[in-house]
Scaffold this active site. Structure first.
Site, PDB file in Angstrom:
ATOM      1  N   ALA A  67       0.796  -1.157   0.010  1.00 30.47           N
ATOM      2  CA  ALA A  67       0.193  -0.065  -0.027  1.00 30.47           C
ATOM      3  C   ALA A  67       0.931   1.058   0.045  1.00 30.47           C
ATOM      4  O   ALA A  67       1.869   1.083   0.413  1.00 30.47           O
ATOM      5  CB  ALA A  67      -0.847   0.247   1.173  1.00 30.47           C
ATOM      6  N   GLY A 110       0.724  -5.267   0.931  1.00 28.05           N
ATOM      7  CA  GLY A 110      -0.405  -5.144   0.117  1.00 28.05           C
ATOM      8  C   GLY A 110      -0.342  -5.989  -1.091  1.00 28.05           C
ATOM      9  O   GLY A 110      -1.078  -6.821  -1.633  1.00 28.05           O
ATOM     10  N   GLU A 113      -0.393  -9.659  -0.292  1.00 27.71           N
ATOM     11  CA  GLU A 113      -1.917  -9.843  -0.083  1.00 27.71           C
ATOM     12  C   GLU A 113      -2.802  -9.763  -1.356  1.00 27.71           C
ATOM     13  O   GLU A 113      -3.829 -10.651  -1.539  1.00 27.71           O
ATOM     14  CB  GLU A 113      -2.375  -8.966   1.092  1.00 27.71           C
ATOM     15  CG  GLU A 113      -1.857  -9.060   2.279  1.00 27.71           C
ATOM     16  CD  GLU A 113      -1.963  -7.798   3.019  1.00 27.71           C
ATOM     17  OE1 GLU A 113      -1.685  -6.692   2.876  1.00 27.71           O
ATOM     18  OE2 GLU A 113      -2.327  -8.235   4.515  1.00 27.71           O
ATOM     19  N   GLU A 133       4.988  -4.922   6.969  1.00 29.11           N
ATOM     20  CA  GLU A 133       4.586  -3.740   7.797  1.00 29.11           C
ATOM     21  C   GLU A 133       4.942  -3.641   9.025  1.00 29.11           C
ATOM     22  O   GLU A 133       4.772  -2.434   9.528  1.00 29.11           O
ATOM     23  CB  GLU A 133       2.901  -4.330   7.767  1.00 29.11           C
ATOM     24  CG  GLU A 133       1.890  -4.441   6.375  1.00 29.11           C
ATOM     25  CD  GLU A 133       2.174  -5.643   6.002  1.00 29.11           C
ATOM     26  OE1 GLU A 133       2.963  -6.516   6.155  1.00 29.11           O
ATOM     27  OE2 GLU A 133       1.453  -5.813   4.887  1.00 29.11           O
TER      28      GLU A 133
HETATM   29  N1  DAK Z   1       4.439   3.512  -0.853  1.00 28.03           N
HETATM   30  C1  DAK Z   1       4.877   4.710  -1.190  1.00 28.03           C
HETATM   31  N2  DAK Z   1       6.059   4.609  -2.108  1.00 28.03           N
HETATM   32  C2  DAK Z   1       6.557   3.552  -2.376  1.00 28.03           C
HETATM   33  C3  DAK Z   1       6.418   2.339  -1.827  1.00 28.03           C
HETATM   34  C4  DAK Z   1       5.153   2.213  -0.900  1.00 28.03           C
HETATM   35  N3  DAK Z   1       4.831   1.103  -0.574  1.00 28.03           N
HETATM   36  N4  DAK Z   1       7.398   1.462  -2.174  1.00 28.03           N
HETATM   37  C5  DAK Z   1       8.308   1.997  -2.824  1.00 28.03           C
HETATM   38  N5  DAK Z   1       7.933   3.418  -2.963  1.00 28.03           N
HETATM   39  C6  DAK Z   1       8.518   4.505  -3.801  1.00 28.03           C
HETATM   40  C7  DAK Z   1       9.735   4.978  -2.850  1.00 28.03           C
HETATM   41  O1  DAK Z   1       9.164   5.941  -2.097  1.00 28.03           O
HETATM   42  C8  DAK Z   1      10.698   5.593  -4.234  1.00 28.03           C
HETATM   43  O2  DAK Z   1       9.994   6.721  -4.576  1.00 28.03           O
HETATM   44  P1  DAK Z   1      10.872   8.145  -4.680  1.00 28.03           P
HETATM   45  O3  DAK Z   1      11.523   8.286  -3.431  1.00 28.03           O
HETATM   46  O4  DAK Z   1      11.853   7.994  -5.799  1.00 28.03           O
HETATM   47  O5  DAK Z   1       9.815   9.195  -5.152  1.00 28.03           O
HETATM   48  C9  DAK Z   1      10.125   4.543  -5.216  1.00 28.03           C
HETATM   49  O6  DAK Z   1       9.071   3.723  -5.002  1.00 28.03           O
HETATM   50  C10 DAK Z   1      11.207   3.485  -5.388  1.00 28.03           C
HETATM   51  O7  DAK Z   1      11.645   2.834  -4.225  1.00 28.03           O
HETATM   52  P2  DAK Z   1      13.077   2.721  -3.616  1.00 28.03           P
HETATM   53  O8  DAK Z   1      13.878   4.027  -4.012  1.00 28.03           O
HETATM   54  O9  DAK Z   1      12.609   2.517  -1.961  1.00 28.03           O
HETATM   55  O10 DAK Z   1      13.429   1.309  -4.023  1.00 28.03           O
HETATM   56  P3  DAK Z   1      14.359   0.193  -3.545  1.00 28.03           P
HETATM   57  O11 DAK Z   1      14.772  -0.596  -4.807  1.00 28.03           O
HETATM   58  O12 DAK Z   1      15.781   0.955  -2.963  1.00 28.03           O
HETATM   59  O13 DAK Z   1      13.791  -0.453  -2.539  1.00 28.03           O
HETATM   60  C11 DAK Z   1      11.568  -1.755  -1.701  1.00 28.03           C
HETATM   61  C12 DAK Z   1      12.615  -1.301  -3.030  1.00 28.03           C
HETATM   62  C13 DAK Z   1      10.331  -2.334  -2.126  1.00 28.03           C
HETATM   63  C14 DAK Z   1      12.481  -2.654  -0.820  1.00 28.03           C
HETATM   64  C15 DAK Z   1      11.408  -0.355  -0.842  1.00 28.03           C
HETATM   65  O14 DAK Z   1      10.675   0.649  -1.733  1.00 28.03           O
HETATM   66  C16 DAK Z   1      10.479  -0.778   0.214  1.00 28.03           C
HETATM   67  O15 DAK Z   1      10.613  -1.180   1.294  1.00 28.03           O
HETATM   68  N6  DAK Z   1       9.222  -0.220   0.130  1.00 28.03           N
HETATM   69  C17 DAK Z   1       7.925  -0.114   0.924  1.00 28.03           C
HETATM   70  C18 DAK Z   1       7.603  -1.659   1.423  1.00 28.03           C
HETATM   71  C19 DAK Z   1       6.638  -1.824   2.535  1.00 28.03           C
HETATM   72  O16 DAK Z   1       6.932  -1.602   3.585  1.00 28.03           O
HETATM   73  N7  DAK Z   1       5.252  -2.102   1.901  1.00 28.03           N
HETATM   74  C20 DAK Z   1       4.410  -2.391   2.987  1.00 28.03           C
HETATM   75  C21 DAK Z   1       3.385  -1.020   3.070  1.00 28.03           C
HETATM   76  S1  DAK Z   1       1.921  -1.333   4.227  1.00 28.03           S
HETATM   77  C22 DAK Z   1      -5.674  -3.041   3.742  1.00 28.03           C
HETATM   78  C23 DAK Z   1      -5.141  -3.022   2.389  1.00 28.03           C
HETATM   79  C24 DAK Z   1      -3.777  -2.770   2.155  1.00 28.03           C
HETATM   80  C25 DAK Z   1      -2.707  -2.919   3.456  1.00 28.03           C
HETATM   81  C26 DAK Z   1      -3.447  -2.867   4.498  1.00 28.03           C
HETATM   82  C27 DAK Z   1      -4.522  -2.985   4.871  1.00 28.03           C
HETATM   83  N8  DAK Z   1      -7.123  -2.707   3.982  1.00 28.03           N
HETATM   84  C28 DAK Z   1      -7.729  -3.432   2.911  1.00 28.03           C
HETATM   85  C29 DAK Z   1      -7.485  -2.818   5.191  1.00 28.03           C
HETATM   86  C30 DAK Z   1      -1.544  -2.869   2.970  1.00 28.03           C
HETATM   87  C31 DAK Z   1      -0.632  -2.305   3.812  1.00 28.03           C
HETATM   88  C32 DAK Z   1       0.741  -2.314   3.224  1.00 28.03           C
HETATM   89  O17 DAK Z   1       1.312  -2.964   2.292  1.00 28.03           O
END
Ligand code: DAK
Length: 259
Positions: A67, A110, A113, A133
């Protein structure tokens, strides 16, 4: 065909609808608009009689990195609870036609998921599945603790959700999360081939089977067997049952009406 801003939609193979997440600058992070477009496109294919199997994919680099954290950072609990595009993921679970997730690169949070809400997963060798998360102070909220545990077992699901351990494509296949793994240059074609194979099957039986297999995750065995029997009997009302059995007896390929 409707035009979308965050996804690409096409029917690359007869009978198969393809939805591709297309927000490469954010690794397909699932913001409200992208998520709503995905659900709308899948629902449109679900209503389209010419389409009998769906494929949901991202880019080679990222299926989806979860997400959109930048959007979630400004969201409070009451807004989430009130429900909007971001929270109504049950729309995906209500699609009747089989959905194959074609996953390459990141499938995190997400993204993981969403792939698990599909019916089959075809992965590229670079696919990485995880529930990170906890590293941003929250927990899975779209089925991660439930579907992942059912797929890979409690011990591994616990480790993944508590420590952000990722699964490689090969590990995911080994633990039963993924059906098939291919090199990155062929996983999408293989997913489309699998989809075409399903699209060539009698559609009413396909729907009844998807329905019954999914119920196995929710019902007791005795309830599930009653559910299965009901779907089984229903198929005896279809033209395809008559055709399928007649074709077998006459030693010729069946001509499905999907009715
Ligand atoms: N959100 C927003 N931007 C993101 C992102 C994310 N999840 N993942 C990557 N980006 C963006 C980065 O900010 C960056 O943007 P700029 O800084 O260039 O503007 C760009 O994508 C490239 O990312 P990185 O520079 O970080 O790329 P790397 O190769 O160094 O790293 C990575 C890749 C995937 C390991 C890293 O980007 C990362 O850790 N991303 C976050 C992963 C994460 O924590 N995901 C979980 C989020 S919480 C629900 C539905 C859904 C959910 C919950 C409830 N309901 C229906 C109730 C879901 C929740 C989640 O998913």
């Amino acid at each position: 065909m409707t035009t979308y801003e965050n996804i690409l939609v096409e029917t690359p193979v007869p009978g198969v609808g393809l939805v591709r997440l297309n927000r490469p600058q954010a690794l397909n992070a699932l913001n409200g608009d992208l998520t709503r477009e995905v659900f709308e496109a899948l629902e449109a294919f679900d209503r389209d009689e010419a389409v009998r199997c769906l494929v949901l994919t991202g880019s080679d680099k990222a299926f989806a990195a979860g997400a959109d954290i930048k959007q979630m950072a400004d969201t409070d609990a009451v807004t989430l609870f009130a429900g909007q595009d971001f929270t109504d993921w049950s729309r995906l679970a209500r699609i009747h036609k089989p959905i194959i997730a074609a996953v390459s690169g990141w499938a995190l949070g997400g993204g993981c998921e969403m792939a698990m809400m599909c019916d089959l997963i075809v992965a590229s060798e670079t696919a990485k599945f995880g529930q990170p998360e906890i590293t941003i102070g929250i927990m899975p909220g779209a089925g991660g603790t439930q579907r992942l545990t059912r797929a890979v077992g409690k011990a591994l699901a616990m480790e993944m959700c508590l420590t952000n351990r990722h699964l490689s494509a090969e590990e995911a296949r080994h633990y039963g999360l993924v059906n098939q793994v291919y090199p990155v240059d062929s996983y999408l074609d293989e997913a489309l081939k699998l989809a075409a194979k399903i699209a060539a099957m009698p559609a009413v039986a396909v729907r009844m089977i998807k329905d019954a297999v999914n119920k196995a995750e929710e019902l007791s065995l005795s309830e599930g067997l009653v559910f299965e029997k009901r779907n089984f009997y229903l198929l005896f009302c279809t033209e395809d049952k008559t055709e399928g059995m007649r074709a077998f007896v006459e030693k010729r390929p069946p001509e499905w009406k999907h009715r």
